[in-house]
Design a protein around this motif. Structure first.
Motif, PDB file in Angstrom:
ATOM      1  N   TYR A   1      16.906   6.113   0.027  1.00  0.00           N
ATOM      2  CA  TYR A   1      16.548   5.330   1.213  1.00  0.00           C
ATOM      3  C   TYR A   1      16.406   6.230   2.446  1.00  0.00           C
ATOM      4  O   TYR A   1      15.520   6.011   3.279  1.00  0.00           O
ATOM      5  CB  TYR A   1      17.573   4.232   1.469  1.00  0.00           C
TER       6      TYR A   1
ATOM      7  N   GLU B   1       7.486  -1.014   1.879  1.00  0.00           N
ATOM      8  CA  GLU B   1       8.903  -0.956   2.222  1.00  0.00           C
ATOM      9  C   GLU B   1       9.703  -2.027   1.473  1.00  0.00           C
ATOM     10  O   GLU B   1      10.832  -1.782   1.052  1.00  0.00           O
ATOM     11  CB  GLU B   1       9.110  -1.071   3.731  1.00  0.00           C
ATOM     12  N   GLN B   2       9.123  -3.212   1.306  1.00  0.00           N
ATOM     13  CA  GLN B   2       9.804  -4.254   0.530  1.00  0.00           C
ATOM     14  C   GLN B   2       9.942  -3.828  -0.933  1.00  0.00           C
ATOM     15  O   GLN B   2      10.994  -4.017  -1.546  1.00  0.00           O
ATOM     16  CB  GLN B   2       9.047  -5.572   0.639  1.00  0.00           C
TER      17      GLN B   2
ATOM     18  N   LEU C   1      12.586  -1.187  -1.242  1.00  0.00           N
ATOM     19  CA  LEU C   1      13.936  -1.700  -1.008  1.00  0.00           C
ATOM     20  C   LEU C   1      14.540  -2.185  -2.326  1.00  0.00           C
ATOM     21  O   LEU C   1      15.701  -1.928  -2.627  1.00  0.00           O
ATOM     22  CB  LEU C   1      13.891  -2.855   0.008  1.00  0.00           C
TER      23      LEU C   1
END
Length: 177
Positions: free
Chosen positions: A8, A75-76, A79
């Motif tokens: 991350y 980004e989703q 994640l």
């Protein structure tokens, strides 16, 4: 082995500085010249990487930042992706990728059947993750990239890469394309 915090952190350092710098120019500098105004809902979407869902609800913003909706999808995806790989195991990246690809196809099919517009189908994370999953699958199966491939294998990939879009335009329904 996957170290989540390191993953991350690298992801944020790779994407966020340029992303938020561009967004800051669009929000704070361009309005000084009368060139830009990002509505509050879109600004929230950009700031939280949920802009693609704001577009599903409200349509595209009239902004130079509009193309940044795709970063929200990425980004989703990133994640959730490493968490699923930790749960499934690195050796099952191909399986997790396959599930994402099938889920995207099903999502598009459902969206078409329920009357979703093209903008919603195009910007929804659920219907858009297959392209990223295909990239993950290719990285898994081709860890050295093209370096160790024969010329025949490279030519085959090129032919398939050129033929699939053409053939899908002629025969496949929009949800598959």
């Amino acid at each position: 082995h996957i170290r989540l915090v390191a993953f991350y952190k690298r992801r944020a350092l790779r994407i966020w500085p340029l992303y938020f710098s561009f967004l800051a120019v669009a929000v704070f500098v361009l309005p000084l010249f009368g060139w830009e105004h990002i509505a509050g809902s879109h600004l929230f979407g950009f700031a939280t990487f949920t802009e693609n869902w704001v577009i599903v609800r409200n349509g595209y913003p009239h902004s130079v930042a509009a193309p940044l909706w795709s970063v929200s999808v990425e980004e989703q995806f990133y994640l959730i992706w490493p968490l699923l790989i930790v749960l499934a195991g690195v050796s099952r990246i191909w399986l997790v990728s396959s599930i994402f690809i099938v889920a995207a196809l099903i999502s598009r099919w459902i969206m078409v059947r329920t009357g979703a517009d093209n903008v919603s189908i195009w910007t929804s994370t659920l219907s858009h993750v297959d392209s990223i999953a295909v990239g993950a699958m290719l990285a898994y199966f081709l860890p050295d990239g093209l370096r160790n491939m024969t010329m025949f294998e490279r030519a085959l990939i090129l032919v398939i890469g050129l033929a699939l879009p053409v053939l899908s335009r002629m025969s496949a329904p929009e949800t598959i394309r």
